[in-house]
Design a protein around this motif. Structure first.
Motif, PDB file in Angstrom:
ATOM      1  N   GLN A 174     118.283 106.379   7.407  1.00 59.89           N
ATOM      2  CA  GLN A 174     117.489 106.325   8.342  1.00 59.89           C
ATOM      3  C   GLN A 174     117.373 107.387   9.667  1.00 59.89           C
ATOM      4  OE1 GLN A 174     117.461 102.342  10.495  1.00 59.89           O
ATOM      5  NE2 GLN A 174     116.528 103.262  11.987  1.00 59.89           N
ATOM      6  N   HIS A 175     118.768 107.802   9.786  1.00 58.61           N
ATOM      7  CA  HIS A 175     119.102 109.087  10.729  1.00 58.61           C
ATOM      8  C   HIS A 175     119.355 110.737  10.141  1.00 58.61           C
ATOM      9  CE1 HIS A 175     118.702 106.233  13.877  1.00 58.61           C
ATOM     10  NE2 HIS A 175     119.575 105.099  12.931  1.00 58.61           N
ATOM     11  N   ALA A 176     119.004 110.523   8.932  1.00 58.51           N
ATOM     12  CA  ALA A 176     119.498 112.013   7.834  1.00 58.51           C
ATOM     13  C   ALA A 176     118.677 113.186   9.300  1.00 58.51           C
ATOM     14  CB  ALA A 176     118.208 112.314   6.396  1.00 58.51           C
ATOM     15  N   LYS A 177     117.410 113.184   9.515  1.00 59.17           N
ATOM     16  CA  LYS A 177     117.614 114.311  10.631  1.00 59.17           C
ATOM     17  C   LYS A 177     118.891 114.721  11.630  1.00 59.17           C
ATOM     18  CE  LYS A 177     112.549 114.333   8.887  1.00 59.17           C
ATOM     19  NZ  LYS A 177     111.341 114.944   8.920  1.00 59.17           N
ATOM     20  N   LYS A 178     119.350 113.749  11.743  1.00 61.06           N
ATOM     21  CA  LYS A 178     120.611 113.548  13.076  1.00 61.06           C
ATOM     22  C   LYS A 178     121.956 114.168  12.857  1.00 61.06           C
ATOM     23  CE  LYS A 178     117.890 109.661  15.510  1.00 61.06           C
ATOM     24  NZ  LYS A 178     117.990 108.545  15.664  1.00 61.06           N
ATOM     25  N   PRO A 179     121.913 115.670  12.687  1.00 58.54           N
ATOM     26  CA  PRO A 179     123.333 116.143  12.048  1.00 58.54           C
ATOM     27  C   PRO A 179     124.126 115.782  12.536  1.00 58.54           C
ATOM     28  CG  PRO A 179     121.637 117.818  13.025  1.00 58.54           C
ATOM     29  CD  PRO A 179     121.205 116.752  13.001  1.00 58.54           C
TER      30      PRO A 179
END
Length: 404
Positions: free
Chosen positions: A383-388
């Motif tokens: 779900q939060h793959a774009k939050k490194p």
């Protein structure tokens, strides 16, 4: 427990050859007789920056060296001397009137290079040296001498515990033959006074060595100058009392007081003490006993620390279980809070979210719902793959590995 003799102690003239140091402290005190004006003037010639009073000479150096000869200064002017340097040297010297201490007795105790006794004119001079210390430099010299000076009166009154400690120092520094028998162990070695404790600390005498030596020391006999002392004085022959009065008039009261206290102490300690402990132990015996004693203390301390650690771990585990009970009761609320924290995109909130995830993971494992917890963690990861930043924290937490 070794302390090899520092070359500075081999000859007082070497004092002139000491290298520049960061800190050296010198203090002398006159106890029985104050300095005269003429003596103070001579001392001022030695040092223009020293603090000089009728009873005290003090100086310290952070650069350069003392120009005087402490040995001669003690022989001529002072009853006590202390030297301390930041490279580890500790030296303490006492000067007593000859009648206050038998030189052979003193040399029986001061039998090495770390403790010596010598006669000079009308005085007995005792030198105690601890040339090297372990650890970082953390102290200065101010205050040490005043804490040690009472030992002088103790020795003059017949309390020889300081002299026995000096013998232990010589044994500790391996300056005695292995089969050297210990001298008479005075009463009260297990009941050291504050000055005697300071003496042992200043000279770095091993605590374990003192403790094993004290096993042969009778209980301390406290001198009371009350009725018993008055009766003992009254029983002295009249001729002897007259001689003491005449001597007191000529020499002052201090030497007579010390003499009377020595004799009274000997009389008191001999009463009811049939078992004076014979010197059956040798220097090597005491060193070996001290090593065993220290090893045993360290073993017991390690066991105590292990028990304490286990107790703390049990308490922490019980507290963790109680905490997880609370989390389990609010599990849906906690999962919702994780989502809220991640949504803020703030690093601090990410950290709090990871902490809550770990708690929720433990609750799931504890209740047999590992598969469910694993699925929830994977869902958050996707779900939060774009939050490194969040994913990095998640990876560091070990939860991704746990989720398989």
């Amino acid at each position: 427990m070794t302390c090899p003799l520092h070359p500075l102690f081999l000859d007082s003239n070497v004092l002139q050859e000491r290298p520049v140091s960061e800190y050296q402290y010198y203090e002398f005190q006159a106890i029985d007789r104050p300095l005269t004006g003429g003596q103070m003037e001579k001392l001022r010639e030695i040092s223009s920056r020293a603090e000089i009073t009728p009873t005290r000479f003090t100086n310290f150096y952070t650069f350069g060296n003392f120009k005087g000869d402490p040995t001669k200064m003690v022989e001529r002017y002072f009853d006590a001397y202390l030297y301390l340097a930041n490279w580890g040297t500790h030296q303490f010297t006492l000067r007593l009137p000859r009648q206050a201490l038998d030189i052979e007795l003193a040399q029986n105790y001061c039998a090495g290079e770390s403790a010596t006794a010598r006669a000079r004119g009308e005085f007995i001079i005792l030198d105690f040296n601890s040339p090297e210390g372990d650890g970082d430099w953390e102290e200065e010299g101010e205050g040490w001498l005043s804490s040690l000076i009472p030992i002088r009166a103790d020795i003059a009154s017949g309390d020889y515990r300081a002299l026995y400690l000096a013998w232990l120092l010589c044994a500790q520094c391996e300056e005695l033959d292995d089969d050297e028998p210990e001298p008479s162990c005075p009463p009260g070695l297990s009941q050291l006074s504050v000055p005697l404790k300071a003496f042992a600390d200043f000279l770095r005498i091993d605590d374990d060595l003192i403790e094993v030596a004290a096993a042969a020391s009778a209980p301390l006999v406290e001198l009371s100058l009350g009725e018993d002392f008055e009766r003992w004085i009254a029983a002295l022959p009249d001729a002897e009392k007259n001689a003491l009065l005449i001597q007191s008039a000529k020499e002052g009261a201090a030497p007579i007081r010390g003499q009377l206290l020595r004799r009274f102490r000997a009389a008191v300690e001999s009463v009811g003490a049939p078992g004076a402990f014979p010197p059956t132990r040798t220097a090597r015996d005491l060193l070996e006993l001290a090593q065993k004693h220290g090893d045993e203390k360290r073993r017991k301390e390690a066991e105590r620390q292990a028990r304490e650690k286990a107790r703390r771990e049990r308490e922490a585990a019980a507290a963790r279980e109680r905490y997880l009970d609370g989390v389990a009761q609010r599990e849906p609320e906690m999962w919702a809070k994780v989502d809220t924290l991640i949504a803020t995109k703030r690093p601090g909130d990410y950290d709090e979210a990871i902490t809550l995830l770990k708690d929720l993971w433990d609750v799931g494992v504890r209740s047999g719902r590992s598969q469910e917890s694993r699925a929830r963690v994977r869902q958050l990861q996707d779900q939060h793959a774009k939050k490194p930043s969040f994913l990095r924290r998640l990876a560091q937490s070990g939860l991704i590995a746990s989720s398989g």
